[in-house]
Scaffold this active site. Structure first.
Site, short mmCIF file in Angstrom:
data_model
loop_
_atom_site.label_atom_id
_atom_site.label_comp_id
_atom_site.label_asym_id
_atom_site.label_seq_id
_atom_site.Cartn_x
_atom_site.Cartn_y
_atom_site.Cartn_z
CG HIS A 308 34.48 56.85 22.68
ND1 HIS A 308 34.59 58.20 22.54
CD2 HIS A 308 34.16 56.60 23.97
CE1 HIS A 308 34.36 58.76 23.71
NE2 HIS A 308 34.09 57.82 24.59
CG ASP A 365 32.09 51.53 29.65
OD1 ASP A 365 32.56 51.68 30.79
OD2 ASP A 365 31.42 52.39 29.06
N1 ACO Z 1 29.16 47.69 16.91
C1 ACO Z 1 28.93 47.62 15.57
N2 ACO Z 1 28.92 48.69 14.76
C2 ACO Z 1 29.18 49.89 15.32
C3 ACO Z 1 29.43 50.03 16.70
C4 ACO Z 1 29.43 48.86 17.51
N3 ACO Z 1 29.67 48.95 18.80
N4 ACO Z 1 29.64 51.35 16.99
C5 ACO Z 1 29.51 52.00 15.84
N5 ACO Z 1 29.24 51.13 14.82
C6 ACO Z 1 29.10 51.45 13.40
C7 ACO Z 1 27.79 52.14 13.09
O1 ACO Z 1 26.79 51.21 12.77
C8 ACO Z 1 28.17 53.02 11.95
O2 ACO Z 1 28.23 52.22 10.78
P1 ACO Z 1 27.85 52.83 9.34
O3 ACO Z 1 28.85 53.92 9.10
O4 ACO Z 1 27.98 51.69 8.41
O5 ACO Z 1 26.45 53.35 9.48
C9 ACO Z 1 29.59 53.47 12.27
O6 ACO Z 1 30.13 52.40 13.08
C10 ACO Z 1 29.67 54.77 13.01
O7 ACO Z 1 28.82 54.68 14.15
P2 ACO Z 1 28.07 55.87 14.86
O8 ACO Z 1 26.88 55.32 15.57
O9 ACO Z 1 27.86 56.97 13.87
O10 ACO Z 1 29.14 56.32 15.88
P3 ACO Z 1 28.84 57.27 17.05
O11 ACO Z 1 30.07 58.07 17.23
O12 ACO Z 1 27.57 58.02 16.88
O13 ACO Z 1 28.58 56.26 18.26
C11 ACO Z 1 28.79 54.97 20.17
C12 ACO Z 1 29.43 56.05 19.30
C13 ACO Z 1 27.39 55.40 20.63
C14 ACO Z 1 29.65 54.82 21.44
C15 ACO Z 1 28.73 53.65 19.38
O14 ACO Z 1 30.02 53.28 18.95
C16 ACO Z 1 28.09 52.52 20.19
O15 ACO Z 1 26.86 52.41 20.21
N6 ACO Z 1 28.93 51.67 20.87
C17 ACO Z 1 28.40 50.65 21.72
C18 ACO Z 1 28.00 51.26 23.07
C19 ACO Z 1 29.18 51.63 23.92
O16 ACO Z 1 30.13 50.88 24.08
N7 ACO Z 1 29.10 52.85 24.53
C20 ACO Z 1 30.13 53.33 25.46
C21 ACO Z 1 30.73 54.61 25.01
S1 ACO Z 1 32.08 54.98 26.03
C22 ACO Z 1 31.42 55.66 27.40
O17 ACO Z 1 30.35 56.18 27.46
C23 ACO Z 1 32.28 55.62 28.58
#
Ligand code: ACO
Length: 431
Positions: A308, A365
């Site tokens: 998140h 979710d």
């Molecule tokens: N699976 C694997 N790796 C992940 C995930 C994941 N679900 N989420 C983040 N990471 C990793 C990224 O690859 C990144 O790695 P790095 O530092 O080696 O490059 C690190 O964790 C940080 O990730 P960001 O993308 O910078 O985190 P951000 O805060 O931008 O993204 C997000 C948040 C979009 C929710 C992301 O975690 C994601 O895509 N999750 C899956 C989708 C999801 O569940 N969304 C629901 C959000 S809650 C809602 O809307 C109610």
């Protein structure tokens, strides 16, 4: 808003400027950079708004590191366990929990406006039967703006209240009709003596020829899902509604813009994506393969329902959602192998260095898809239910945004990376 005695000082090209630092009632201090461009000629760059507060707000507070979510100061788990969705809506909109009299009046007002204009119902027949219900929701909700514009005055509190009630009241009816349209079933009109959640379930699942029996456990679960998703401060869809409405646009159209933003898999579409992922994994023995894929930077696969932008701790909504999932599955007598996959996936991920170091925890979710599936909804409806719940959040932020004394049109800046000025070449001279 208090101004801190500490100042934020920067020196740029030999010139020092002092920027004020503000303190909210909770949360980090905030530097006011409004004067920065005027005084230094600098813009700030913050794609994804990771360090930028776009507004002041009294509605919802999140501490992502501590895993805290409060609506108007009330912890989410207290509201989800002891309150109901209508009460939560009143709280988000008005700032205080309602008295019994205020609650009754509000509930009746919502109920009275839950029917749709007959002309609006005609819009459905223009959609393909296989249209995604979110596409239908965007279109039909946006079309409300053509029905309610002559009596609309966003500067008048009475008119704003009227729009508020209409939006909250009509959203579940529009959503349930989108669902029934996809199945080719007769629309079911709302019923005056049922709760918001109960009415929605009835509009989705009732057979108009047969008596309908309300299931108390499922109604309570639906109500709780609505409470958990009602608001989440300046997320993508809420910010979209705020930005769209900052131009003074019609609120029904602004909320339709919020629906669009919510649809994406990185936001509200994650519950559908999480369930699809659990189905793809299928059995517990395949989990290690998918964990490796999620960690592999060459692979675009992510664990959906994990991570998140704000929570770097357990999402407090996920805990309540997990309990609700167990309650619903037990009540329905369903032994869903996907719940076993979810529980094991969560256990493995939370012990894995990759997820631990990045503070990636299950979000709301992760378990909502399993619950909604057990309730009988197809995965294409999951984000629709999120939209019903979030409508009150969008509307609360719309009301707050447009009544801010220093409200002005939202207009971010950019770093321009395109070509510098060049002369037009006639087509005959272009290679
Ligand atoms: N699976 C694997 N790796 C992940 C995930 C994941 N679900 N989420 C983040 N990471 C990793 C990224 O690859 C990144 O790695 P790095 O530092 O080696 O490059 C690190 O964790 C940080 O990730 P960001 O993308 O910078 O985190 P951000 O805060 O931008 O993204 C997000 C948040 C979009 C929710 C992301 O975690 C994601 O895509 N999750 C899956 C989708 C999801 O569940 N969304 C629901 C959000 S809650 C809602 O809307 C109610």
């Amino acid at each position: 808003m208090k101004t801190s005695e500490d100042k934020f000082k920067i020196t740029y090209k030999g010139k020092e400027i002092e920027l004020p630092v503000y303190q909210g009632t909770q949360g980090p201090d905030v530097v006011d950079i409004a004067r920065l461009y005027k005084e230094t000629g600098l813009f700030t760059y913050d794609p994804g708004y990771r360090s930028t507060a776009s507004c002041k707000s009294d509605i919802t507070y999140i501490d992502g590191n501590a895993g805290i979510l409060q609506y108007r100061g009330y912890p989410i788990d207290q509201l989800a366990k002891n309150g109901n969705f209508m009460e939560t809506c009143y709280l988000l909109l008005q700032g205080e929990l309602p008295t019994k009299a205020q609650y009754d009046e509000f509930e009746i007002d919502i109920m009275k406006h839950s029917m749709l204009h007959e002309q609006l119902i005609k819009f459905y027949s223009g959609f393909r039967r296989d249209a995604h219900p979110m596409a239908i929701l965007v279109g039909v909700f946006g079309a409300l703006s053509s029905f309610y514009h002559t009596d609309l005055d966003i500067d008048d509190p009475i008119s704003r209240n009227q729009s508020t009630v209409r939006m909250l009241a009509k959203m579940p009816t529009i959503a349930a009709m989108a669902y029934r349209y996809s199945l080719g079933r007769t629309f079911v009109t709302p019923k005056g003596d049922m709760s918001y959640a109960g009415n929605f379930l009835r509009m989705c699942f009732a057979n108009p020829m047969m008596p309908y029996e309300q299931d108390e456990v499922l109604t309570r679960a639906m109500d709780r899902i609505f409470i958990l998703h009602a608001d989440h401060e300046q997320n993508a869809s809420t910010s979209t509604v705020r930005l769209a409405s900052s131009s003074g646009a019609n609120p029904y159209a602004c909320v339709a813009a919020g629906v669009v933003s919510l649809w994406g898999p990185a936001h509200g579409g994650a519950n559908e994506a999480a369930l699809n992922m659990l189905k793809e994994i299928g059995t517990v023995d395949r989990i290690p393969h998918y964990i490796e894929r999620a960690k592999n930077k060459e692979d675009s696969f992510r664990l959906m329902g994990f991570g998140h932008r704000v929570y770097k701790n357990y999402d407090p909504r996920a805990k309540v959602m997990q309990e609700t999932a167990h309650e619903v599955l037990k009540h329905k007598g369903i032994d869903d192998p996907l719940l076993d996959v979810a529980i094991e996936l969560e256990r493995v991920a939370l012990e894995d260095d990759y997820f631990v170091q990045r503070k990636l925890y299950p979000n709301v979710d992760f378990y909502s898809g399993i619950t909604l599936r057990a309730m009988g909804f197809p995965s294409s409806m999951f984000t629709v239910m999120f939209a019903i719940a979030r409508t009150v959040g969008w509307v609360s932020h719309w009301r707050e945004g447009i009544t801010e004394p220093d409200q002005s049109i939202g207009r971010p800046r950019q770093i321009y990376m395109g070509p510098t000025e060049r002369d037009y070449t006639p087509m005959s001279e272009r290679g």
